[in-house]
Write an enzyme that holds these catalytic residues in place. Structure first.
Site, PDB file in Angstrom:
ATOM      1  N   ILE A   1     -12.992 -10.126  48.203  1.00 10.67           N
ATOM      2  CA  ILE A   1     -12.573 -11.392  47.602  1.00 10.67           C
ATOM      3  C   ILE A   1     -11.096 -11.653  47.870  1.00 10.67           C
ATOM      4  CG2 ILE A   1     -12.240 -12.577  45.392  1.00 10.67           C
ATOM      5  CD1 ILE A   1     -14.689 -11.060  44.354  1.00 10.67           C
TER       6      ILE A   1
ATOM      7  N   TYR B   1     -15.098   0.642  32.720  1.00 13.20           N
ATOM      8  CA  TYR B   1     -14.952  -0.536  33.578  1.00 13.20           C
ATOM      9  C   TYR B   1     -15.025  -1.817  32.747  1.00 13.20           C
ATOM     10  CZ  TYR B   1     -15.983  -4.072  37.113  1.00 13.20           C
ATOM     11  OH  TYR B   1     -15.947  -5.203  37.900  1.00 13.20           O
TER      12      TYR B   1
ATOM     13  N   LYS C   1     -12.044  -4.815  32.019  1.00  9.30           N
ATOM     14  CA  LYS C   1     -12.223  -6.236  32.300  1.00  9.30           C
ATOM     15  C   LYS C   1     -12.036  -7.084  31.043  1.00  9.30           C
ATOM     16  CE  LYS C   1     -12.759  -6.017  36.677  1.00  9.30           C
ATOM     17  NZ  LYS C   1     -11.779  -6.639  37.583  1.00  9.30           N
TER      18      LYS C   1
ATOM     19  N   THR D   1     -19.576  -6.837  47.518  1.00  6.16           N
ATOM     20  CA  THR D   1     -18.370  -6.196  48.043  1.00  6.16           C
ATOM     21  C   THR D   1     -18.504  -4.681  47.960  1.00  6.16           C
ATOM     22  OG1 THR D   1     -17.186  -6.056  45.929  1.00  6.16           O
ATOM     23  CG2 THR D   1     -17.016  -8.136  47.148  1.00  6.16           C
TER      24      THR D   1
END
Length: 340
Positions: free
Chosen positions: A60, A213, A217, A250
């Protein structure tokens, strides 16, 4: 513990992001077939403006850099792989015919490296109009950063917290009443299931890569909202917004378990965005005239979207900010102290 038991948390995290993204995608497209490719956004030229994109050498971030360069921006890729970064610079220069693309080393898992990066950038004596906090890791095994922080929290969140604060004075000086400087931070739909453990931000009690994780975020969303509050109170011509790129194909998925990889392999062609598509909301947040002077919002598919309820808890935002300042050894917003 069985293989299935170990796979379940990863699958749950995967499906949360997939479900949120699919629900919002179908609602906005009204169940129409997905177009063959993303429409080319038309944004005003950015000649004379300067941007920093972390993790801009691939995925990205790469496509974010390429599009900003195509608009005429001077773009600096901040990354921790010199060879990979220089290759990205060469490719982007060739594709955009913009010579003002460069790479500067910055390891977000090292506060020393972040401070050195900022010193190098300041030595250029150039303004900064856009900062894209894009880099991150996902579902890595339990390990520590150079400064002893859990890697998801230390790199995804704390590294960007420190970088943003050290660059904030330059951003404030670069923003004007008619054209604010912009801070864009990339979060994820997984923040919806994140829990912020203020008493155990390093997940020392019970480590879970999935929980770590998601927490990182969520922390990025809380950070963005508190940052915008402080910028508004200060009367600064700088805005801060958070973006959700959606479920993107990704390299971040390289650490998921085998079961999730199988599901991803089976569904990616239909449901996953390409990295170029995933970059579209970051680009929109960075240059769209529609967002001039607009801050403190969560964007998905270039639309304002409600983030997790807990992310609007102002007391939690303030507590996380205070704790983060202590961890980074900075005393206030926009600290210029690089020696601590």
């Amino acid at each position: 513990m069985s293989l299935l038991s170990r796979a379940l948390p990863a699958l749950r995290l995967y499906y949360v992001g997939l479900a949120v993204s699919l629900h919002q995608l179908l609602r906005r497209l009204r169940l129409r077939p997905r177009p063959a490719g993303p429409p080319a956004p038309v944004f005003p030229t950015q000649n004379g403006n300067v941007a920093i994109v972390t993790g801009g050498a691939k995925g990205i971030g790469y496509h974010t850099v390429k599009h900003l360069a195509r608009l005429g921006m001077h773009v600096i890729i901040a990354g921790n792989d010199e060879s990979e970064g220089q290759k990205a610079v060469r490719r982007i220069k060739e594709e955009t015919v913009n010579a003002k693309v460069e790479f500067l080393y910055c390891d977000l898992a090292s506060m020393k490296s972040i401070r050195q990066f900022v010193q190098q950038f300041r030595a250029k004596n150039c303004p900064l109009h856009v900062l894209v906090n894009n880099a991150g890791v996902m579902l890595v095994p339990e390990r520590k950063t150079e400064d002893g922080f859990e890697e998801h929290f230390g790199l995804n969140y704390l590294g960007h917290f420190l970088l943003t604060n050290l660059l904030l004075e330059t951003l404030k000086q670069s923003g004007t009443p008619s054209r604010n400087a912009r801070i864009i931070t990339v979060s994820s739909a997984t923040h919806y299931v994140g829990i912020l453990h203020l008493n155990d931000l390093q997940t020392r009690c019970s480590y879970s890569s999935h929980g770590a994780y998601a927490q990182s975020k969520l922390a990025l969303v809380l950070f963005t909202y508190q940052l915008q509050h402080l910028l508004t109170s200060d009367g600064s011509h700088v805005t801060a917004n958070v973006v959700d790129p959606g479920v993107v194909n990704t390299e971040l998925y390289k650490n998921v378990c085998w079961a999730t990889k199988v599901v991803k392999w089976m569904t990616a062609w239909l449901l996953f965005k390409t990295p170029e598509e995933g970059a579209s909301t970051s680009i929109y947040a960075a240059v769209s005239p529609e967002l001039e002077g607009v801050g403190g919002i969560y964007l998905y598919n270039e639309q304002r979207t409600k983030s997790a309820d807990v992310s609007y808890d102002e007391e939690l935002q303030q507590k996380l900010w205070t704790e983060s300042c202590k961890m980074c050894r900075i005393s206030h917003v926009g600290s210029r102290d690089l020696q601590k």
